[in-house]
Design a protein around this motif. Structure first.
Motif, PDB file in Angstrom:
ATOM      1  N   ASP A  65       3.902   1.973   2.599  1.00  0.00           N
ATOM      2  CA  ASP A  65       4.244   0.692   1.983  1.00  0.00           C
ATOM      3  C   ASP A  65       4.614   0.867   0.520  1.00  0.00           C
ATOM      4  O   ASP A  65       4.102   1.767  -0.163  1.00  0.00           O
ATOM      5  N   GLY A  66       5.477   0.002   0.048  1.00  0.00           N
ATOM      6  CA  GLY A  66       5.848  -0.012  -1.357  1.00  0.00           C
ATOM      7  C   GLY A  66       5.008  -1.032  -2.105  1.00  0.00           C
ATOM      8  O   GLY A  66       4.112  -0.678  -2.871  1.00  0.00           O
ATOM      9  N   ASN A  67       5.232  -2.294  -1.860  1.00  0.00           N
ATOM     10  CA  ASN A  67       4.426  -3.344  -2.511  1.00  0.00           C
ATOM     11  C   ASN A  67       2.955  -3.229  -2.102  1.00  0.00           C
ATOM     12  O   ASN A  67       2.050  -3.506  -2.876  1.00  0.00           O
TER      13      ASN A  67
ATOM     14  N   CYS B 166       3.743  13.257   0.601  1.00  0.00           N
ATOM     15  CA  CYS B 166       4.108  12.323  -0.471  1.00  0.00           C
ATOM     16  C   CYS B 166       5.363  12.722  -1.230  1.00  0.00           C
ATOM     17  O   CYS B 166       5.730  12.053  -2.197  1.00  0.00           O
ATOM     18  N   ASP B 167       6.021  13.822  -0.840  1.00  0.00           N
ATOM     19  CA  ASP B 167       7.272  14.183  -1.514  1.00  0.00           C
ATOM     20  C   ASP B 167       8.310  13.097  -1.286  1.00  0.00           C
ATOM     21  O   ASP B 167       8.424  12.558  -0.174  1.00  0.00           O
ATOM     22  N   GLY B 168       9.067  12.794  -2.328  1.00  0.00           N
ATOM     23  CA  GLY B 168      10.105  11.775  -2.165  1.00  0.00           C
ATOM     24  C   GLY B 168      10.869  11.567  -3.438  1.00  0.00           C
ATOM     25  O   GLY B 168      10.816  12.397  -4.354  1.00  0.00           O
ATOM     26  N   CYS B 169      11.554  10.453  -3.498  1.00  0.00           N
ATOM     27  CA  CYS B 169      12.417  10.191  -4.653  1.00  0.00           C
ATOM     28  C   CYS B 169      11.609   9.615  -5.815  1.00  0.00           C
ATOM     29  O   CYS B 169      10.423   9.303  -5.669  1.00  0.00           O
ATOM     30  N   HIS B 170      12.256   9.498  -6.942  1.00  0.00           N
ATOM     31  CA  HIS B 170      11.625   8.873  -8.108  1.00  0.00           C
ATOM     32  C   HIS B 170      12.396   7.616  -8.506  1.00  0.00           C
ATOM     33  O   HIS B 170      12.411   7.222  -9.660  1.00  0.00           O
ATOM     34  N   SER B 171      13.007   7.019  -7.513  1.00  0.00           N
ATOM     35  CA  SER B 171      13.737   5.770  -7.744  1.00  0.00           C
ATOM     36  C   SER B 171      12.756   4.621  -7.976  1.00  0.00           C
ATOM     37  O   SER B 171      11.652   4.610  -7.407  1.00  0.00           O
ATOM     38  N   ALA B 172      13.178   3.640  -8.773  1.00  0.00           N
ATOM     39  CA  ALA B 172      12.344   2.448  -8.978  1.00  0.00           C
ATOM     40  C   ALA B 172      12.195   1.667  -7.672  1.00  0.00           C
ATOM     41  O   ALA B 172      11.247   0.912  -7.494  1.00  0.00           O
TER      42      ALA B 172
ATOM     43  N   ASP C 215      18.082   0.846  -4.269  1.00  0.00           N
ATOM     44  CA  ASP C 215      18.895   1.994  -4.655  1.00  0.00           C
ATOM     45  C   ASP C 215      18.055   3.271  -4.554  1.00  0.00           C
ATOM     46  O   ASP C 215      17.434   3.707  -5.529  1.00  0.00           O
ATOM     47  N   THR C 216      18.037   3.845  -3.342  1.00  0.00           N
ATOM     48  CA  THR C 216      17.275   5.076  -3.124  1.00  0.00           C
ATOM     49  C   THR C 216      18.176   6.122  -2.464  1.00  0.00           C
ATOM     50  O   THR C 216      19.216   5.773  -1.881  1.00  0.00           O
ATOM     51  N   TYR C 217      17.725   7.363  -2.512  1.00  0.00           N
ATOM     52  CA  TYR C 217      18.482   8.451  -1.871  1.00  0.00           C
ATOM     53  C   TYR C 217      18.650   8.175  -0.372  1.00  0.00           C
ATOM     54  O   TYR C 217      19.726   8.332   0.194  1.00  0.00           O
ATOM     55  N   CYS C 218      17.570   7.725   0.286  1.00  0.00           N
ATOM     56  CA  CYS C 218      17.623   7.535   1.741  1.00  0.00           C
ATOM     57  C   CYS C 218      18.509   6.367   2.142  1.00  0.00           C
ATOM     58  O   CYS C 218      19.048   6.347   3.252  1.00  0.00           O
ATOM     59  N   ASN C 219      18.672   5.398   1.259  1.00  0.00           N
ATOM     60  CA  ASN C 219      19.582   4.294   1.549  1.00  0.00           C
ATOM     61  C   ASN C 219      20.995   4.839   1.737  1.00  0.00           C
ATOM     62  O   ASN C 219      21.711   4.446   2.657  1.00  0.00           O
ATOM     63  N   LYS C 220      21.357   5.798   0.887  1.00  0.00           N
ATOM     64  CA  LYS C 220      22.739   6.308   0.923  1.00  0.00           C
ATOM     65  C   LYS C 220      22.946   7.368   1.996  1.00  0.00           C
ATOM     66  O   LYS C 220      24.035   7.505   2.544  1.00  0.00           O
ATOM     67  N   THR C 221      21.887   8.140   2.309  1.00  0.00           N
ATOM     68  CA  THR C 221      22.068   9.309   3.186  1.00  0.00           C
ATOM     69  C   THR C 221      21.396   9.167   4.549  1.00  0.00           C
ATOM     70  O   THR C 221      21.644   9.971   5.439  1.00  0.00           O
TER      71      THR C 221
ATOM     72  N   CYS D 285      15.094  10.933   3.851  1.00  0.00           N
ATOM     73  CA  CYS D 285      14.384  11.118   2.586  1.00  0.00           C
ATOM     74  C   CYS D 285      14.869  12.369   1.849  1.00  0.00           C
ATOM     75  O   CYS D 285      15.134  13.407   2.474  1.00  0.00           O
ATOM     76  N   VAL D 286      14.923  12.274   0.544  1.00  0.00           N
ATOM     77  CA  VAL D 286      15.339  13.411  -0.272  1.00  0.00           C
ATOM     78  C   VAL D 286      14.406  14.608  -0.066  1.00  0.00           C
ATOM     79  O   VAL D 286      14.813  15.764  -0.185  1.00  0.00           O
ATOM     80  N   SER D 287      13.145  14.339   0.302  1.00  0.00           N
ATOM     81  CA  SER D 287      12.167  15.423   0.479  1.00  0.00           C
ATOM     82  C   SER D 287      12.555  16.362   1.619  1.00  0.00           C
ATOM     83  O   SER D 287      12.099  17.506   1.671  1.00  0.00           O
TER      84      SER D 287
END
Ligand code: SF4
Length: 220
Positions: A113-115, A184-190, A164-170, A173-175
């Motif tokens: 979860d994010g929120n 827990c590896d992943g992007c550092h997007s807001a 706006d995340t890496y996985c949205n575009k590709t 997950c970037v990991s």
């Protein structure tokens, strides 16, 4: 469903029960809606986590009907303060509805979860937590659950929420650029939606979590 899928569902339900969760199988969304009505009573205070499955199956239409005291965080014109208030009121609700990002054959729920209002309410608060999930959410084990979130659930959620995340575009997950990414590896997007990782294993409160598996595909 194939015989193989039926066997996986049976194993999952058996192990969810062993983990002190109530577990049900419904052939289709109609059956699931009828079952849902037996798990809540008129006048109950109910709310839900964000879930495509609840909308697609029509369960959302039941819980948000005038038969229940539905805490609506999506109503038009609601302020951010009012939404936050509903998140807190959810802890005192009679029932909290959600789906799951993955359900393992070992009888565990996996949610990222994010929120994090959704995972918070699964963990503690509402008297009853009702999880509605299509068979597509079943995975072999936690490793597969982690992979499912990194390749299906999180990318599609970021598209739904226009983040706006890496996985949205590709679409993944970037990991996964690494050979052996850590949980827990992943992007550092807001806009990262992977902030808290929750495995629900054997429960202390017997039957508080109820899992409805539907023999069709819903959500992501
Ligand atoms: S960590 Fe970022 S890139 Fe990876 S799945 Fe989550 S939101 Fe997408």
């Amino acid at each position: 469903m194939t015989d193989e899928l039926k066997a996986r569902v049976e194993k999952t339900i058996k192990n969810l029960k062993r983990n002190n969760m109530d577990a049900y199988f419904c052939e289709n969304a109609e059956e699931a809606r009828e079952l849902v009505k037996t798990l809540i009573k008129k006048g109950d205070t109910i709310t839900n986590g964000g879930s495509a499955t609840l909308k697609q199956t029509g369960v959302y239409d039941i819980i948000s009907s005038s038969d229940y005291n539905y805490l609506d965080r999506s109503r038009e014109g609601i302020t951010r303060e009012e939404v936050e208030e509903i998140y807190l009121k959810a802890f005192r609700a009679d029932a909290f509805f959600t789906s799951a990002n993955a359900i393992t054959e070992n009888g565990e729920l996996y949610n990222v979860d994010g929120n994090s209002n959704r995972v918070a309410a699964i963990l503690y608060g509402p008297k009853s937590v009702v999880v509605v999930a299509g068979v597509n959410k079943i995975v072999k084990d936690i490793d597969e659950a982690i992979y499912r979130v990194k390749t299906i659930a999180a990318p599609q959620n970021t598209v739904r929420l226009n983040l706006d995340t890496y996985c949205n575009k590709t679409g993944k997950c970037v990991s996964l650029q690494k050979d052996n990414p850590e949980l827990c590896d992943g992007c550092h997007s807001a806009g990262r939606v992977c902030c808290n990782y929750v495995v629900s294993a054997q429960q202390r409160h017997v039957g508080r979590i109820k899992v409805i598996i539907i023999g069709e595909e819903y959500g992501y």
